[in-house]
Design an enzyme around this catalytic site. Structure first.
Site, PDB file in Angstrom:
ATOM      1  N   HIS A 158       0.826  -1.221   0.000  1.00  9.51           N
ATOM      2  CA  HIS A 158       0.000   0.000   0.000  1.00  9.51           C
ATOM      3  C   HIS A 158       0.856   1.265   0.000  1.00  9.51           C
ATOM      4  CE1 HIS A 158      -3.404   2.507   0.350  1.00  9.51           C
ATOM      5  NE2 HIS A 158      -4.117   1.806   1.194  1.00  9.51           N
ATOM      6  N   ASN A 391     -11.306  -8.631 -18.272  1.00 12.03           N
ATOM      7  CA  ASN A 391     -11.453  -9.753 -19.193  1.00 12.03           C
ATOM      8  C   ASN A 391     -10.094 -10.014 -19.848  1.00 12.03           C
ATOM      9  OD1 ASN A 391     -12.037 -11.565 -21.222  1.00 12.03           O
ATOM     10  ND2 ASN A 391     -13.826 -10.463 -21.990  1.00 12.03           N
TER      11      ASN A 391
END
Length: 461
Positions: A158, A391
């Site tokens: 992070h 995708n």
């Protein structure tokens, strides 16, 4: 077989580097990056076996090869992900962009997608499908399922990137795998977040952030508490979100869905408190990119900025106050809390606050709990989670979620859009067990434990 009792076996371990040479360089942390402690967050997506006849011949090995090849290409513009975080002479972290590479594991799990217990990600996902990061800034694991499905799990440092940066990277990674034009070209210009000269002290920041060195250790009753934080995933129907928003709005003032949801969660948590004087803290993560557009330079949109651009303002009320106030009043307090931080001046003051205290690290106060708190929770809107864009050539995920068991005693909640694109939400929650049980008792009509019926498995789902 118990849905949590499955084994994951490693088929291959590799290190993926950027496909083109990346010149070694040091990328300094911005002052906003320096507010992030050493924490990793995970993201994972589950894909069903492709039903497309042209893709049915894709073996798991060939699918993994597509993912790996596209990763090596995506790491060229996103080269910080191939580096490592080191300390500079001041003891502060910085990004050494050395193309040391990303740990990449190809694994196999003897379970079907429909049997994965996604309601309990601590036992089904943590360290099994989302890898523990052993080094570097990013780790990736691609896991075959025995139904022909696939899970892609990523763990990010992070300190290097916030959710917006990770989302940007994931979108480009998927686009590259299909040879599509990429929608984001990241930039890393830290000077955009340079402090003012001279830095200006703003007392409002002192109420939100504190130096790490000034925090006292947690009291013994918190340390020895048997209640610990657990992760669970829930499903919320669009009509329930709309109902909360309607009940939270007043006098023609329409509260946002995330404000309404946060207010409802805040009040629900307070219902379990017996000591009416104890406080319940609620933090809301605010992305500063839209608030800092005045700092944008020519041809550089902050929407393409890679790094952390976050603030976590919080509001607090006692258990007694929250029990007695209406949802409208709670939502008004949440709105005021967000509004204070959703300004360019706030982020400029936050950047200056860090500068005035460097190299001493600071931390957001809501992450620090004490004996006077019934609970503290942080809500982060994941409504821009690009799950329907991911995708890689065999359809969009049947499911996707963040996974962020961030330690400490403060809870973390992230609502994300459902894959069905119908207004439903998937909600990742990392809270104390007593608060999760309370939510399921008091708000069972809103929070539905995630099960396989919520997966997008059918073509027309």
């Amino acid at each position: 077989m118990d849905s949590s009792d499955f084994t994951v076996s490693m088929k291959q371990r590799d290190v993926v580097t950027a496909v083109l040479p990346v010149p070694e360089q040091v990328l300094p942390m911005s002052n906003l990056d320096l507010l992030i402690p050493p924490l990793d967050f995970g993201i994972f997506f589950c894909y069903k076996k492709s039903s497309n006849h042209t893709q049915q011949n894709l073996s798991p090995e060939s699918m993994v090869a597509v993912i790996k090849k596209a990763l090596a290409q995506a790491l060229v513009p996103f080269y910080p992900f191939t580096g490592e975080i080191v300390q500079n002479h001041r003891g502060e972290p910085e990004l050494l962009c050395s193309n040391a590479g990303v740990d990449f594991v190809h694994a196999y799990a003897d379970i079907e997608l429909k049997d994965l217990d996604l309601y309990h990600p601590d036992v089904s996902v943590h360290g099994k499908l989302v890898p523990f990061k052993m080094r570097g800034v990013l780790s990736v694991q691609v896991t075959e399922l025995n139904c022909g499905g696939l899970v892609i799990g990523c763990t990010f440092d992070h300190r290097a990137a916030d959710a917006h940066s990770a989302n940007m990277f994931l979108t480009v990674w998927a686009e590259i795998s299909q040879a599509k034009p990429t929608t984001h070209i990241p930039f890393f210009q830290r000077s955009i977040f340079a402090p003012r000269h001279p830095p200006q002290h703003d007392e409002s920041i002192d109420k939100m952030y504190v130096l790490l060195s000034s925090i006292t250790p947690p009291p013994k009753e918190i340390e020895v508490s048997n209640d610990h934080l657990l992760s669970r995933i829930y499903y919320i129907k669009a009509e329930e979100i709309d109902r909360l928003q309607f009940q939270a709005s007043e006098n023609g003032t329409r509260r946002s869905k995330i404000e309404s949801f946060s207010a409802f969660l805040w009040k629900t948590i307070a219902e379990g408190g017996n000591d009416l004087s104890k406080g319940v803290k609620l933090g809301i993560i605010v992305d500063g990119r839209k608030r800092l557009e005045g700092r944008e330079e020519k041809n550089l949109s902050l929407q393409n900025y890679f790094g952390n651009v976050l603030s976590i303002p919080y509001t607090e009320a006692s258990v007694g106050e929250l029990k007695s106030m209406t949802l409208k009043m709670a939502a008004k307090l949440v709105h005021s809390c967000v509004e204070r931080a959703a300004r360019e001046e706030h982020f400029s003051s936050l950047i200056d606050w860090v500068e005035l205290h460097r190299p001493k690290p600071g931390i957001v106060k809501v992450y620090c709990t004490d004996a006077n708190n019934e609970a503290a929770i942080v809500v982060s809107s994941g409504q821009h989670f690009p799950v329907t864009k991911l995708n890689f050539g065999w359809g969009i995920p049947a499911f996707g979620s963040y996974h962020f068991p961030w330690g400490g005693q403060t809870g973390y909640v992230m609502p994300m859009p459902s894959m069905r694109e119908n207004g439903d939400w998937v909600v990742y929650m990392h809270l104390m067990k007593k608060h999760l049980d309370l939510i399921e008792t008091k708000a069972f009509d809103v929070f539905r434990p995630f099960d396989s019926s919520h997966l997008k498995l059918a073509v027309d789902d």
